[in-house]
Design an enzyme around this catalytic site. Structure first.
Site, PDB file in Angstrom:
ATOM      1  N   LYS A  69      52.677  -9.589  80.605  1.00  0.00           N
ATOM      2  CA  LYS A  69      52.541  -8.136  80.772  1.00  0.00           C
ATOM      3  C   LYS A  69      52.182  -7.468  79.451  1.00  0.00           C
ATOM      4  O   LYS A  69      51.293  -6.614  79.401  1.00  0.00           O
ATOM      5  CB  LYS A  69      53.831  -7.542  81.326  1.00  0.00           C
ATOM      6  CG  LYS A  69      54.104  -7.907  82.768  1.00  0.00           C
ATOM      7  CD  LYS A  69      55.477  -7.406  83.203  1.00  0.00           C
ATOM      8  CE  LYS A  69      55.792  -7.833  84.629  1.00  0.00           C
ATOM      9  NZ  LYS A  69      57.146  -7.412  85.039  1.00  0.00           N
ATOM     10  N   HIS A  84      70.946 -13.298  79.927  1.00  0.00           N
ATOM     11  CA  HIS A  84      71.459 -13.668  81.244  1.00  0.00           C
ATOM     12  C   HIS A  84      72.755 -12.912  81.502  1.00  0.00           C
ATOM     13  O   HIS A  84      73.569 -12.763  80.594  1.00  0.00           O
ATOM     14  CB  HIS A  84      71.753 -15.171  81.314  1.00  0.00           C
ATOM     15  CG  HIS A  84      70.542 -16.024  81.127  1.00  0.00           C
ATOM     16  ND1 HIS A  84      70.057 -16.353  79.885  1.00  0.00           N
ATOM     17  CD2 HIS A  84      69.723 -16.609  82.026  1.00  0.00           C
ATOM     18  CE1 HIS A  84      68.984 -17.115  80.036  1.00  0.00           C
ATOM     19  NE2 HIS A  84      68.761 -17.287  81.314  1.00  0.00           N
TER      20      HIS A  84
END
Length: 113
Positions: A57, A99
């Site tokens: 991206k 995470h």
């Protein structure tokens, strides 16, 4: 100067072990293959997928084009992930992977050198 920013969030349960060959470079697959538990493999795979999506991206704002397997991310001795391939002379990629329970997030900032 910042050229691009990319971010991606992913629910780890959406990743399957059979996706590894499409996501990981050969060098990353060696690391992945050393994990003993399926949950650790899935966490690693989801993190790599997420940060590679963020890189793709961010790099979309430049003239470069990449696929998932073109990117190699290896952790340094402190555990910090670093993009080791590809290397560019005119831009630098800064990444982060996090995470939390069942989610992971990847971030990339691209800067001119």
């Amino acid at each position: 100067m910042i050229l691009g920013i990319g971010v991606d969030i992913l629910k780890i349960s959406r990743i399957k072990l059979e996706h590894a060959k499409r996501i990981l470079s050969d060098e990353e697959f060696v690391v992945f293959d050393q994990f003993n538990s399926e949950s650790r493999k899935l966490e690693f795979l989801a993190g790599r997928f997420s940060v590679k999506e963020a890189i793709i991206k961010a790099i979309g704002s430049t003239s470069y084009r990449l696929g998932m397997r073109d990117i190699t991310i290896i952790n340094d001795l402190t555990g910090m992930p670093l993009v080791v391939k590809p290397k560019y002379e005119d831009i630098k990629l800064f990444i982060s992977i996090s995470h939390e329970l069942e989610n992971c997030v990847g971030l990339c900032v691209i800067e001119t050198v």
